[in-house]
Design an enzyme around this catalytic site. Structure first.
Site, PDB file in Angstrom:
ATOM      1  N   SER A   1     -51.797 -31.718 -20.709  1.00 30.60           N
ATOM      2  CA  SER A   1     -52.121 -32.999 -20.077  1.00 30.60           C
ATOM      3  C   SER A   1     -52.162 -34.101 -21.120  1.00 30.60           C
ATOM      4  CB  SER A   1     -53.482 -32.876 -19.395  1.00 30.60           C
ATOM      5  OG  SER A   1     -53.938 -34.145 -18.980  1.00 30.60           O
TER       6      SER A   1
ATOM      7  N   TYR B   1     -62.785 -30.503 -19.629  1.00 34.96           N
ATOM      8  CA  TYR B   1     -61.455 -30.202 -19.088  1.00 34.96           C
ATOM      9  C   TYR B   1     -60.383 -30.454 -20.145  1.00 34.96           C
ATOM     10  CZ  TYR B   1     -56.998 -31.001 -16.783  1.00 34.96           C
ATOM     11  OH  TYR B   1     -55.659 -30.984 -16.469  1.00 34.96           O
TER      12      TYR B   1
ATOM     13  N   THR C   1     -54.337 -36.042 -21.262  1.00 31.85           N
ATOM     14  CA  THR C   1     -55.750 -36.179 -21.593  1.00 31.85           C
ATOM     15  C   THR C   1     -56.080 -35.554 -22.951  1.00 31.85           C
ATOM     16  OG1 THR C   1     -57.935 -36.060 -20.581  1.00 31.85           O
ATOM     17  CG2 THR C   1     -56.618 -34.078 -20.485  1.00 31.85           C
TER      18      THR C   1
ATOM     19  N   LYS D   1     -57.772 -27.817 -22.402  1.00 29.77           N
ATOM     20  CA  LYS D   1     -56.309 -27.921 -22.576  1.00 29.77           C
ATOM     21  C   LYS D   1     -55.962 -27.971 -24.066  1.00 29.77           C
ATOM     22  CE  LYS D   1     -54.951 -28.009 -18.294  1.00 29.77           C
ATOM     23  NZ  LYS D   1     -54.155 -26.902 -17.749  1.00 29.77           N
TER      24      LYS D   1
HETATM   25  P1  NAD Z   1     -53.957 -27.163  -8.301  1.00 30.78           P
HETATM   26  O1  NAD Z   1     -55.417 -26.935  -8.302  1.00 30.78           O
HETATM   27  O2  NAD Z   1     -53.319 -27.651  -7.060  1.00 30.78           O
HETATM   28  O3  NAD Z   1     -53.199 -25.835  -8.761  1.00 30.78           O
HETATM   29  C1  NAD Z   1     -53.779 -24.889  -9.624  1.00 30.78           C
HETATM   30  C2  NAD Z   1     -53.645 -23.525  -8.958  1.00 30.78           C
HETATM   31  O4  NAD Z   1     -54.195 -22.520  -9.827  1.00 30.78           O
HETATM   32  C3  NAD Z   1     -54.407 -23.419  -7.637  1.00 30.78           C
HETATM   33  O5  NAD Z   1     -53.540 -22.891  -6.647  1.00 30.78           O
HETATM   34  C4  NAD Z   1     -55.546 -22.440  -7.928  1.00 30.78           C
HETATM   35  O6  NAD Z   1     -55.893 -21.675  -6.796  1.00 30.78           O
HETATM   36  C5  NAD Z   1     -54.947 -21.608  -9.055  1.00 30.78           C
HETATM   37  N1  NAD Z   1     -55.935 -21.005  -9.967  1.00 30.78           N
HETATM   38  C6  NAD Z   1     -56.973 -21.614 -10.605  1.00 30.78           C
HETATM   39  N2  NAD Z   1     -57.614 -20.733 -11.395  1.00 30.78           N
HETATM   40  C7  NAD Z   1     -56.969 -19.537 -11.260  1.00 30.78           C
HETATM   41  C8  NAD Z   1     -57.160 -18.254 -11.812  1.00 30.78           C
HETATM   42  N3  NAD Z   1     -58.166 -18.022 -12.669  1.00 30.78           N
HETATM   43  N4  NAD Z   1     -56.322 -17.257 -11.459  1.00 30.78           N
HETATM   44  C9  NAD Z   1     -55.316 -17.487 -10.582  1.00 30.78           C
HETATM   45  N5  NAD Z   1     -55.076 -18.695 -10.030  1.00 30.78           N
HETATM   46  C10 NAD Z   1     -55.908 -19.701 -10.362  1.00 30.78           C
HETATM   47  O7  NAD Z   1     -53.640 -28.157  -9.525  1.00 30.78           O
HETATM   48  P2  NAD Z   1     -52.272 -28.869  -9.933  1.00 30.78           P
HETATM   49  O8  NAD Z   1     -52.472 -30.327  -9.788  1.00 30.78           O
HETATM   50  O9  NAD Z   1     -51.133 -28.231  -9.268  1.00 30.78           O
HETATM   51  O10 NAD Z   1     -52.268 -28.572 -11.498  1.00 30.78           O
HETATM   52  C11 NAD Z   1     -51.560 -27.492 -12.051  1.00 30.78           C
HETATM   53  C12 NAD Z   1     -51.809 -27.461 -13.547  1.00 30.78           C
HETATM   54  O11 NAD Z   1     -51.399 -28.692 -14.130  1.00 30.78           O
HETATM   55  C13 NAD Z   1     -53.267 -27.269 -13.933  1.00 30.78           C
HETATM   56  O12 NAD Z   1     -53.343 -26.424 -15.059  1.00 30.78           O
HETATM   57  C14 NAD Z   1     -53.708 -28.663 -14.294  1.00 30.78           C
HETATM   58  O13 NAD Z   1     -54.769 -28.662 -15.225  1.00 30.78           O
HETATM   59  C15 NAD Z   1     -52.445 -29.230 -14.906  1.00 30.78           C
HETATM   60  N6  NAD Z   1     -52.377 -30.694 -14.865  1.00 30.78           N
HETATM   61  C16 NAD Z   1     -52.503 -31.331 -13.653  1.00 30.78           C
HETATM   62  C17 NAD Z   1     -52.482 -32.725 -13.600  1.00 30.78           C
HETATM   63  C18 NAD Z   1     -52.639 -33.454 -12.289  1.00 30.78           C
HETATM   64  O14 NAD Z   1     -52.922 -34.654 -12.314  1.00 30.78           O
HETATM   65  N7  NAD Z   1     -52.459 -32.812 -11.129  1.00 30.78           N
HETATM   66  C19 NAD Z   1     -52.328 -33.466 -14.772  1.00 30.78           C
HETATM   67  C20 NAD Z   1     -52.182 -32.779 -15.988  1.00 30.78           C
HETATM   68  C21 NAD Z   1     -52.210 -31.387 -16.006  1.00 30.78           C
HETATM   69  N1  UFG Z   2     -58.810 -45.311  -9.743  1.00 25.13           N
HETATM   70  C1  UFG Z   2     -59.429 -46.229  -8.922  1.00 25.13           C
HETATM   71  N2  UFG Z   2     -60.053 -45.761  -7.805  1.00 25.13           N
HETATM   72  C2  UFG Z   2     -60.084 -44.442  -7.464  1.00 25.13           C
HETATM   73  C3  UFG Z   2     -59.440 -43.511  -8.317  1.00 25.13           C
HETATM   74  C4  UFG Z   2     -58.815 -43.987  -9.452  1.00 25.13           C
HETATM   75  O1  UFG Z   2     -59.433 -47.426  -9.194  1.00 25.13           O
HETATM   76  O2  UFG Z   2     -60.694 -44.091  -6.433  1.00 25.13           O
HETATM   77  C5  UFG Z   2     -58.098 -45.804 -10.938  1.00 25.13           C
HETATM   78  C6  UFG Z   2     -58.617 -45.235 -12.246  1.00 25.13           C
HETATM   79  O3  UFG Z   2     -59.669 -46.006 -12.760  1.00 25.13           O
HETATM   80  C7  UFG Z   2     -57.362 -45.242 -13.118  1.00 25.13           C
HETATM   81  C8  UFG Z   2     -56.219 -45.022 -12.121  1.00 25.13           C
HETATM   82  O4  UFG Z   2     -56.753 -45.365 -10.853  1.00 25.13           O
HETATM   83  O5  UFG Z   2     -57.201 -46.510 -13.704  1.00 25.13           O
HETATM   84  C9  UFG Z   2     -55.739 -43.588 -12.068  1.00 25.13           C
HETATM   85  O6  UFG Z   2     -56.859 -42.721 -11.841  1.00 25.13           O
HETATM   86  P1  UFG Z   2     -56.661 -41.176 -11.482  1.00 25.13           P
HETATM   87  O7  UFG Z   2     -58.028 -40.605 -11.249  1.00 25.13           O
HETATM   88  O8  UFG Z   2     -55.660 -41.028 -10.400  1.00 25.13           O
HETATM   89  O9  UFG Z   2     -55.991 -40.592 -12.786  1.00 25.13           O
HETATM   90  P2  UFG Z   2     -56.581 -40.535 -14.270  1.00 25.13           P
HETATM   91  O10 UFG Z   2     -55.564 -41.215 -15.116  1.00 25.13           O
HETATM   92  O11 UFG Z   2     -57.963 -40.963 -14.387  1.00 25.13           O
HETATM   93  O12 UFG Z   2     -56.610 -38.941 -14.450  1.00 25.13           O
HETATM   94  C10 UFG Z   2     -55.503 -38.255 -14.859  1.00 25.13           C
HETATM   95  C11 UFG Z   2     -55.498 -36.790 -14.367  1.00 25.13           C
HETATM   96  C12 UFG Z   2     -56.589 -36.005 -15.017  1.00 25.13           C
HETATM   97  C13 UFG Z   2     -56.585 -36.226 -16.494  1.00 25.13           C
HETATM   98  C14 UFG Z   2     -56.718 -37.692 -16.768  1.00 25.13           C
HETATM   99  C15 UFG Z   2     -56.839 -38.066 -18.200  1.00 25.13           C
HETATM  100  O13 UFG Z   2     -55.653 -36.737 -12.965  1.00 25.13           O
HETATM  101  O14 UFG Z   2     -56.332 -34.633 -14.772  1.00 25.13           O
HETATM  102  O15 UFG Z   2     -55.554 -38.306 -16.231  1.00 25.13           O
HETATM  103  O16 UFG Z   2     -55.583 -38.142 -18.804  1.00 25.13           O
HETATM  104  F1  UFG Z   2     -57.611 -35.569 -17.091  1.00 25.13           F
END
Ligand code: NAD
Ligand code: UFG
Length: 349
Positions: A127, A151, A129, A155
Protein backbone atom coordinates in the site's frame (compact mmCIF):
# COMPACT_ATOMS: atom_id res chain seq x y z
CA UNK A 1 -2.22 -19.16 -23.43
CA UNK A 2 -0.77 -20.32 -20.17
CA UNK A 3 -1.98 -23.32 -18.22
CA UNK A 4 -0.30 -22.10 -15.04
CA UNK A 5 -2.24 -22.17 -11.83
CA UNK A 6 -2.29 -19.01 -9.76
CA UNK A 7 -3.28 -19.35 -6.13
CA UNK A 8 -5.09 -16.22 -4.99
CA UNK A 9 -5.32 -15.61 -1.23
CA UNK A 10 -8.19 -13.29 -0.35
CA UNK A 11 -9.63 -13.93 -3.81
CA UNK A 12 -13.26 -13.52 -2.71
CA UNK A 13 -12.62 -9.93 -1.63
CA UNK A 14 -12.98 -6.66 -3.53
CA UNK A 15 -9.67 -6.56 -5.37
CA UNK A 16 -9.16 -10.34 -5.35
CA UNK A 17 -12.44 -11.07 -7.15
CA UNK A 18 -11.52 -8.61 -9.91
CA UNK A 19 -8.08 -10.23 -10.14
CA UNK A 20 -9.76 -13.63 -10.61
CA UNK A 21 -11.67 -12.28 -13.62
CA UNK A 22 -8.54 -10.91 -15.27
CA UNK A 23 -6.50 -14.04 -14.50
CA UNK A 24 -9.17 -16.31 -15.99
CA UNK A 25 -9.43 -14.05 -19.04
CA UNK A 26 -5.65 -14.24 -19.43
CA UNK A 27 -5.80 -18.06 -19.46
CA UNK A 28 -4.60 -18.92 -15.95
CA UNK A 29 -6.21 -21.55 -13.74
CA UNK A 30 -7.38 -19.88 -10.55
CA UNK A 31 -7.46 -21.33 -7.04
CA UNK A 32 -8.84 -19.10 -4.29
CA UNK A 33 -8.10 -19.46 -0.58
CA UNK A 34 -10.24 -17.18 1.56
CA UNK A 35 -11.66 -17.46 5.09
CA UNK A 36 -14.62 -15.22 4.10
CA UNK A 37 -13.94 -12.96 7.10
CA UNK A 38 -14.64 -9.91 4.94
CA UNK A 39 -16.34 -11.33 1.84
CA UNK A 40 -19.00 -13.65 0.50
CA UNK A 41 -18.56 -16.61 -1.80
CA UNK A 42 -21.22 -15.06 -4.07
CA UNK A 43 -18.44 -12.88 -5.50
CA UNK A 44 -16.78 -15.99 -6.94
CA UNK A 45 -20.05 -17.23 -8.43
CA UNK A 46 -20.24 -13.85 -10.16
CA UNK A 47 -16.63 -14.20 -11.36
CA UNK A 48 -17.66 -17.49 -12.97
CA UNK A 49 -20.72 -15.85 -14.54
CA UNK A 50 -18.59 -13.05 -16.02
CA UNK A 51 -15.86 -15.29 -17.42
CA UNK A 52 -17.73 -18.52 -18.18
CA UNK A 53 -14.87 -20.31 -16.40
CA UNK A 54 -14.56 -22.14 -13.10
CA UNK A 55 -12.76 -21.01 -9.95
CA UNK A 56 -11.52 -23.60 -7.46
CA UNK A 57 -12.42 -22.31 -4.00
CA UNK A 58 -11.15 -23.35 -0.56
CA UNK A 59 -12.66 -21.78 2.53
CA UNK A 60 -9.55 -21.70 4.68
CA UNK A 61 -7.45 -19.35 6.75
CA UNK A 62 -3.93 -18.72 5.48
CA UNK A 63 -2.69 -19.07 9.08
CA UNK A 64 -3.82 -22.71 9.09
CA UNK A 65 -0.60 -24.26 7.87
CA UNK A 66 -1.84 -27.82 7.44
CA UNK A 67 -4.83 -26.81 5.30
CA UNK A 68 -2.72 -24.48 3.21
CA UNK A 69 -0.09 -27.15 2.68
CA UNK A 70 -2.73 -29.68 1.58
CA UNK A 71 -4.07 -27.14 -0.93
CA UNK A 72 -0.58 -26.58 -2.36
CA UNK A 73 -0.02 -30.34 -2.69
CA UNK A 74 -3.28 -30.80 -4.52
CA UNK A 75 -3.26 -27.70 -6.75
CA UNK A 76 0.46 -27.26 -7.56
CA UNK A 77 0.33 -23.51 -8.20
CA UNK A 78 3.24 -21.83 -9.98
CA UNK A 79 2.52 -18.39 -8.54
CA UNK A 80 0.71 -16.82 -5.59
CA UNK A 81 -1.06 -13.47 -5.47
CA UNK A 82 -1.47 -12.58 -1.83
CA UNK A 83 -4.46 -10.31 -1.13
CA UNK A 84 -5.61 -11.89 2.14
CA UNK A 85 -5.41 -9.45 5.00
CA UNK A 86 -7.27 -6.93 7.09
CA UNK A 87 -7.27 -3.34 5.88
CA UNK A 88 -9.16 -0.93 8.16
CA UNK A 89 -6.78 1.67 9.59
CA UNK A 90 -9.03 2.64 12.53
CA UNK A 91 -9.66 -0.98 13.52
CA UNK A 92 -5.92 -1.66 13.35
CA UNK A 93 -5.32 1.03 16.00
CA UNK A 94 -7.92 -0.59 18.27
CA UNK A 95 -6.85 -4.20 17.63
CA UNK A 96 -3.17 -4.18 16.63
CA UNK A 97 -2.65 -7.80 17.63
CA UNK A 98 -5.39 -8.93 15.25
CA UNK A 99 -3.74 -7.01 12.40
CA UNK A 100 -0.23 -8.27 13.00
CA UNK A 101 -1.52 -11.82 13.41
CA UNK A 102 -3.53 -11.77 10.18
CA UNK A 103 -1.24 -9.73 7.99
CA UNK A 104 2.25 -10.52 9.28
CA UNK A 105 1.94 -14.01 10.78
CA UNK A 106 -0.42 -14.99 7.94
CA UNK A 107 2.25 -14.06 5.41
CA UNK A 108 4.90 -15.98 7.36
CA UNK A 109 2.78 -19.13 7.22
CA UNK A 110 2.04 -18.59 3.53
CA UNK A 111 5.67 -18.08 2.53
CA UNK A 112 6.77 -21.03 4.67
CA UNK A 113 4.32 -23.28 2.83
CA UNK A 114 5.41 -21.80 -0.51
CA UNK A 115 9.03 -22.47 0.35
CA UNK A 116 8.26 -26.07 1.34
CA UNK A 117 6.45 -26.63 -1.95
CA UNK A 118 9.12 -24.81 -3.93
CA UNK A 119 6.60 -22.22 -5.19
CA UNK A 120 8.62 -19.02 -5.30
CA UNK A 121 6.76 -16.45 -7.38
CA UNK A 122 4.76 -14.04 -5.25
CA UNK A 123 2.80 -10.86 -5.90
CA UNK A 124 1.99 -9.02 -2.67
CA UNK A 125 -0.69 -6.37 -1.98
CA UNK A 126 1.22 -3.55 -0.40
CA UNK A 127 0.00 0.00 0.00
CA UNK A 128 1.01 3.60 -0.53
CA UNK A 129 0.45 3.89 3.20
CA UNK A 130 3.93 2.34 3.78
CA UNK A 131 5.49 5.67 2.77
CA UNK A 132 4.31 7.49 5.87
CA UNK A 133 5.17 11.15 6.36
CA UNK A 134 7.32 13.02 3.84
CA UNK A 135 7.31 16.56 2.47
CA UNK A 136 6.90 15.21 -1.05
CA UNK A 137 3.46 14.79 -2.61
CA UNK A 138 4.56 12.50 -5.43
CA UNK A 139 5.84 9.17 -4.11
CA UNK A 140 8.61 7.23 -5.85
CA UNK A 141 9.59 3.74 -4.76
CA UNK A 142 12.92 4.93 -3.35
CA UNK A 143 11.30 7.11 -0.66
CA UNK A 144 11.93 5.77 2.83
CA UNK A 145 9.32 3.53 4.47
CA UNK A 146 7.67 4.98 7.56
CA UNK A 147 4.12 3.83 8.14
CA UNK A 148 2.16 5.65 10.84
CA UNK A 149 -0.46 3.12 12.03
CA UNK A 150 -0.57 -0.63 12.78
CA UNK A 151 -2.18 -1.47 9.43
CA UNK A 152 0.51 0.40 7.53
CA UNK A 153 3.24 -1.05 9.70
CA UNK A 154 1.93 -4.57 9.07
CA UNK A 155 2.39 -3.93 5.33
CA UNK A 156 5.85 -2.42 5.87
CA UNK A 157 6.88 -5.40 8.03
CA UNK A 158 5.72 -7.86 5.39
CA UNK A 159 7.71 -5.96 2.76
CA UNK A 160 10.81 -6.27 4.96
CA UNK A 161 10.24 -9.98 5.50
CA UNK A 162 9.83 -10.60 1.78
CA UNK A 163 12.95 -8.59 0.92
CA UNK A 164 14.89 -10.67 3.45
CA UNK A 165 13.60 -13.93 1.97
CA UNK A 166 14.72 -12.92 -1.52
CA UNK A 167 18.08 -11.70 -0.22
CA UNK A 168 18.73 -14.98 1.61
CA UNK A 169 18.26 -16.84 -1.66
CA UNK A 170 20.71 -14.68 -3.53
CA UNK A 171 23.35 -15.35 -0.85
CA UNK A 172 22.93 -19.12 -1.11
CA UNK A 173 22.65 -18.97 -4.94
CA UNK A 174 19.44 -20.98 -4.85
CA UNK A 175 18.65 -22.61 -8.21
CA UNK A 176 15.05 -21.45 -7.91
CA UNK A 177 15.22 -18.02 -6.30
CA UNK A 178 12.25 -16.04 -5.00
CA UNK A 179 10.66 -13.58 -7.42
CA UNK A 180 8.55 -11.13 -5.48
CA UNK A 181 6.63 -8.06 -6.62
CA UNK A 182 5.52 -5.70 -3.85
CA UNK A 183 2.70 -3.72 -5.42
CA UNK A 184 1.98 -0.49 -3.60
CA UNK A 185 -1.61 0.42 -4.36
CA UNK A 186 -2.80 3.99 -4.27
CA UNK A 187 -6.61 4.37 -3.92
CA UNK A 188 -8.48 1.56 -5.70
CA UNK A 189 -12.09 2.35 -6.65
CA UNK A 190 -14.55 1.29 -9.36
CA UNK A 191 -15.88 -2.11 -10.30
CA UNK A 192 -16.07 -4.57 -13.18
CA UNK A 193 -18.06 -3.03 -16.02
CA UNK A 194 -20.67 -5.84 -15.82
CA UNK A 195 -21.84 -4.50 -12.44
CA UNK A 196 -21.74 -8.08 -11.14
CA UNK A 197 -18.79 -7.63 -8.78
CA UNK A 198 -17.67 -4.61 -6.78
CA UNK A 199 -16.77 -3.30 -3.36
CA UNK A 200 -19.18 -4.42 -0.63
CA UNK A 201 -17.98 -2.91 2.64
CA UNK A 202 -19.37 -4.14 5.95
CA UNK A 203 -21.41 -1.51 7.78
CA UNK A 204 -20.68 2.16 7.22
CA UNK A 205 -17.85 2.59 4.68
CA UNK A 206 -14.56 4.16 5.80
CA UNK A 207 -13.49 5.14 2.32
CA UNK A 208 -14.69 8.01 0.21
CA UNK A 209 -15.99 6.30 -2.94
CA UNK A 210 -18.26 3.67 -1.35
CA UNK A 211 -19.52 6.37 1.03
CA UNK A 212 -20.40 8.71 -1.85
CA UNK A 213 -22.11 5.84 -3.69
CA UNK A 214 -24.24 5.02 -0.64
CA UNK A 215 -25.24 8.67 -0.22
CA UNK A 216 -26.18 8.78 -3.91
CA UNK A 217 -28.43 5.74 -3.57
CA UNK A 218 -30.04 7.03 -0.37
CA UNK A 219 -28.60 4.48 2.08
CA UNK A 220 -26.68 7.19 3.91
CA UNK A 221 -27.99 10.72 4.45
CA UNK A 222 -24.89 12.87 4.04
CA UNK A 223 -21.18 12.75 3.24
CA UNK A 224 -18.79 14.44 5.67
CA UNK A 225 -15.95 16.08 3.73
CA UNK A 226 -13.02 15.75 6.10
CA UNK A 227 -11.47 19.21 5.97
CA UNK A 228 -11.46 22.03 3.40
CA UNK A 229 -8.43 23.90 4.71
CA UNK A 230 -5.65 21.67 3.41
CA UNK A 231 -2.95 23.26 1.25
CA UNK A 232 -4.45 21.72 -1.92
CA UNK A 233 -6.12 23.20 -5.01
CA UNK A 234 -9.55 23.48 -3.33
CA UNK A 235 -8.66 22.77 0.30
CA UNK A 236 -9.90 19.16 0.31
CA UNK A 237 -7.71 16.03 0.40
CA UNK A 238 -6.11 14.85 -2.84
CA UNK A 239 -5.52 11.18 -3.66
CA UNK A 240 -4.45 9.08 -6.63
CA UNK A 241 -7.57 7.04 -7.48
CA UNK A 242 -7.05 3.96 -9.61
CA UNK A 243 -9.66 1.79 -11.32
CA UNK A 244 -9.65 -1.69 -9.76
CA UNK A 245 -9.44 -3.24 -13.25
CA UNK A 246 -6.29 -1.24 -14.08
CA UNK A 247 -4.96 -2.26 -10.66
CA UNK A 248 -5.46 -6.00 -11.14
CA UNK A 249 -3.98 -5.81 -14.64
CA UNK A 250 -0.83 -4.58 -12.90
CA UNK A 251 -0.69 -7.94 -11.10
CA UNK A 252 -0.82 -9.84 -14.38
CA UNK A 253 1.91 -7.59 -15.76
CA UNK A 254 4.00 -8.45 -12.68
CA UNK A 255 3.55 -12.19 -13.27
CA UNK A 256 4.67 -11.73 -16.88
CA UNK A 257 7.63 -9.64 -15.70
CA UNK A 258 8.89 -12.56 -13.59
CA UNK A 259 10.29 -13.82 -16.91
CA UNK A 260 12.17 -10.55 -17.59
CA UNK A 261 15.74 -9.60 -16.85
CA UNK A 262 15.12 -7.76 -13.60
CA UNK A 263 13.69 -10.97 -12.09
CA UNK A 264 15.65 -13.70 -13.86
CA UNK A 265 18.12 -14.35 -11.07
CA UNK A 266 15.57 -13.66 -8.37
CA UNK A 267 14.56 -10.42 -6.75
CA UNK A 268 12.08 -8.59 -4.59
CA UNK A 269 10.98 -5.27 -6.07
CA UNK A 270 8.42 -2.64 -5.12
CA UNK A 271 6.22 -0.94 -7.71
CA UNK A 272 3.71 1.86 -7.27
CA UNK A 273 0.36 1.18 -8.90
CA UNK A 274 -1.29 4.55 -9.40
CA UNK A 275 -2.22 7.02 -12.13
CA UNK A 276 0.45 9.60 -11.30
CA UNK A 277 -1.95 12.44 -10.50
CA UNK A 278 -4.57 13.18 -7.89
CA UNK A 279 -8.17 14.28 -7.53
CA UNK A 280 -9.66 16.20 -4.61
CA UNK A 281 -12.71 15.17 -2.61
CA UNK A 282 -14.66 17.95 -4.35
CA UNK A 283 -13.47 16.67 -7.78
CA UNK A 284 -14.91 13.29 -6.84
CA UNK A 285 -18.24 14.76 -5.70
CA UNK A 286 -18.59 16.99 -8.77
CA UNK A 287 -17.68 14.24 -11.23
CA UNK A 288 -19.99 11.79 -9.46
CA UNK A 289 -22.87 14.24 -9.83
CA UNK A 290 -22.07 14.82 -13.51
CA UNK A 291 -21.73 11.14 -14.39
CA UNK A 292 -24.77 9.88 -12.47
CA UNK A 293 -27.13 12.85 -12.49
CA UNK A 294 -27.59 12.42 -8.71
CA UNK A 295 -26.98 15.09 -6.12
CA UNK A 296 -24.52 14.30 -3.33
CA UNK A 297 -25.57 15.83 -0.05
CA UNK A 298 -22.36 16.80 1.77
CA UNK A 299 -21.12 18.92 4.62
CA UNK A 300 -17.65 20.32 5.25
CA UNK A 301 -16.49 18.72 8.49
CA UNK A 302 -13.35 18.60 10.63
CA UNK A 303 -10.23 16.86 9.35
CA UNK A 304 -9.93 13.13 10.02
CA UNK A 305 -7.08 12.04 12.27
CA UNK A 306 -4.09 10.68 10.39
CA UNK A 307 -5.07 12.01 6.94
CA UNK A 308 -2.45 13.64 4.74
CA UNK A 309 -3.29 16.63 2.52
CA UNK A 310 -2.15 15.26 -0.81
CA UNK A 311 -0.21 12.40 -2.33
CA UNK A 312 -0.06 10.51 -5.60
CA UNK A 313 2.14 7.96 -7.31
CA UNK A 314 5.15 8.28 -9.48
CA UNK A 315 4.21 5.28 -11.68
CA UNK A 316 7.26 5.46 -14.01
CA UNK A 317 8.94 2.31 -12.69
CA UNK A 318 5.86 0.16 -13.31
CA UNK A 319 5.73 1.51 -16.87
CA UNK A 320 9.42 0.84 -17.46
CA UNK A 321 9.72 -2.60 -15.88
CA UNK A 322 6.19 -4.02 -15.92
CA UNK A 323 5.05 -2.28 -19.09
CA UNK A 324 1.95 -1.20 -17.20
CA UNK A 325 0.02 2.03 -16.83
CA UNK A 326 -3.53 3.04 -16.02
CA UNK A 327 -5.98 3.24 -18.89
CA UNK A 328 -9.27 4.23 -17.31
CA UNK A 329 -10.47 7.73 -16.44
CA UNK A 330 -12.17 9.12 -13.35
CA UNK A 331 -15.43 9.06 -15.34
CA UNK A 332 -14.95 5.31 -15.93
CA UNK A 333 -14.24 4.71 -12.25
CA UNK A 334 -17.36 6.55 -11.18
CA UNK A 335 -19.66 5.13 -13.87
CA UNK A 336 -18.58 1.59 -12.93
CA UNK A 337 -18.96 2.24 -9.20
CA UNK A 338 -22.46 3.55 -9.82
CA UNK A 339 -23.38 0.66 -12.11
CA UNK A 340 -22.37 -1.82 -9.37
CA UNK A 341 -24.02 0.19 -6.57
CA UNK A 342 -27.32 0.71 -8.36
CA UNK A 343 -27.58 -2.92 -9.52
CA UNK A 344 -26.64 -4.23 -6.05
CA UNK A 345 -27.97 -1.71 -3.52
CA UNK A 346 -27.49 -4.28 -0.71
CA UNK A 347 -24.13 -5.53 -1.99
CA UNK A 348 -23.91 -9.33 -2.32
CA UNK A 349 -26.74 -10.22 0.03
P1 NAD B 1 -11.06 -7.25 1.09
O1 NAD B 1 -11.27 -7.26 2.56
O2 NAD B 1 -12.23 -7.07 0.21
O3 NAD B 1 -10.31 -8.59 0.65
C1 NAD B 1 -9.44 -9.30 1.51
C2 NAD B 1 -9.89 -10.75 1.52
O4 NAD B 1 -9.00 -11.51 2.36
C3 NAD B 1 -11.30 -10.94 2.09
O5 NAD B 1 -12.05 -11.75 1.19
C4 NAD B 1 -11.08 -11.68 3.41
O6 NAD B 1 -12.14 -12.55 3.72
C5 NAD B 1 -9.77 -12.41 3.14
N1 NAD B 1 -8.97 -12.71 4.34
C6 NAD B 1 -8.60 -11.86 5.33
N2 NAD B 1 -7.82 -12.49 6.23
C7 NAD B 1 -7.69 -13.78 5.79
C8 NAD B 1 -7.01 -14.92 6.28
N3 NAD B 1 -6.31 -14.86 7.42
N4 NAD B 1 -7.09 -16.07 5.58
C9 NAD B 1 -7.80 -16.14 4.44
N5 NAD B 1 -8.46 -15.08 3.91
C10 NAD B 1 -8.41 -13.92 4.59
O7 NAD B 1 -9.94 -6.14 0.79
P2 NAD B 1 -9.40 -5.59 -0.61
O8 NAD B 1 -9.76 -4.16 -0.69
O9 NAD B 1 -9.77 -6.49 -1.70
O10 NAD B 1 -7.83 -5.64 -0.33
C11 NAD B 1 -7.03 -6.71 -0.75
C12 NAD B 1 -5.61 -6.47 -0.29
O11 NAD B 1 -5.13 -5.24 -0.82
C13 NAD B 1 -5.45 -6.38 1.22
O12 NAD B 1 -4.26 -7.01 1.61
C14 NAD B 1 -5.36 -4.89 1.46
O13 NAD B 1 -4.63 -4.59 2.63
C15 NAD B 1 -4.62 -4.44 0.22
N6 NAD B 1 -4.84 -3.02 -0.11
C16 NAD B 1 -6.12 -2.57 -0.27
C17 NAD B 1 -6.35 -1.22 -0.54
C18 NAD B 1 -7.76 -0.69 -0.71
O14 NAD B 1 -7.94 0.53 -0.64
N7 NAD B 1 -8.78 -1.53 -0.94
C19 NAD B 1 -5.28 -0.34 -0.65
C20 NAD B 1 -3.98 -0.84 -0.50
C21 NAD B 1 -3.78 -2.19 -0.22
N1 UFG C 1 -12.83 11.42 2.87
C1 UFG C 1 -13.85 12.28 3.19
N2 UFG C 1 -14.99 11.74 3.72
C2 UFG C 1 -15.16 10.41 3.93
C3 UFG C 1 -14.09 9.54 3.59
C4 UFG C 1 -12.94 10.08 3.06
O1 UFG C 1 -13.74 13.49 3.03
O2 UFG C 1 -16.22 10.00 4.43
C5 UFG C 1 -11.60 11.98 2.26
C6 UFG C 1 -10.34 11.71 3.06
O3 UFG C 1 -10.11 12.70 4.02
C7 UFG C 1 -9.28 11.66 1.96
C8 UFG C 1 -10.03 11.12 0.74
O4 UFG C 1 -11.40 11.33 1.02
O5 UFG C 1 -8.84 12.96 1.67
C9 UFG C 1 -9.81 9.64 0.51
O6 UFG C 1 -10.11 8.92 1.72
P1 UFG C 1 -10.23 7.33 1.75
O7 UFG C 1 -10.61 6.94 3.14
O8 UFG C 1 -11.10 6.86 0.64
O9 UFG C 1 -8.76 6.86 1.39
P2 UFG C 1 -7.41 7.13 2.19
O10 UFG C 1 -6.50 7.77 1.20
O11 UFG C 1 -7.58 7.77 3.48
O12 UFG C 1 -7.03 5.60 2.52
C10 UFG C 1 -6.35 4.83 1.62
C11 UFG C 1 -6.64 3.32 1.80
C12 UFG C 1 -6.09 2.82 3.09
C13 UFG C 1 -4.67 3.27 3.26
C14 UFG C 1 -4.62 4.76 3.18
C15 UFG C 1 -3.29 5.37 3.44
O13 UFG C 1 -8.03 3.08 1.76
O14 UFG C 1 -6.11 1.41 3.05
O15 UFG C 1 -5.03 5.10 1.86
O16 UFG C 1 -2.50 5.35 2.29
F1 UFG C 1 -4.18 2.87 4.47
Amino acid sequence: MSHHTVLVTGGAGYIGSHACVELLNAGFNVVVVDNLSNSKVTSLNRVEAITGKLVTFYEADIRDKQSLSDIFSKEQPSTVIHFAGLKAVGESCEQPHLYYHNNVFGTLVLTEVMQEHNVKQLVFSSSATVYGITDKTQYSEDLPIGAINPYGRSKAMVEDILRDLAAADSKTKSDKPWKIALLRYFNPIGAHESGLIGEDPNGIPNNLMPYVAQVAIGKLPQLAVFGDDYPTKDGTGVRDYIHVIDLVKGHISAIHAFKNTQFISGNCKAYNLGAGHGYSVLDIINTFEKVTGRTINYKISPRRDGDLAEYYANPDLALKELNWKVEKTLQDMIADTWNWQSKNPQGYQ
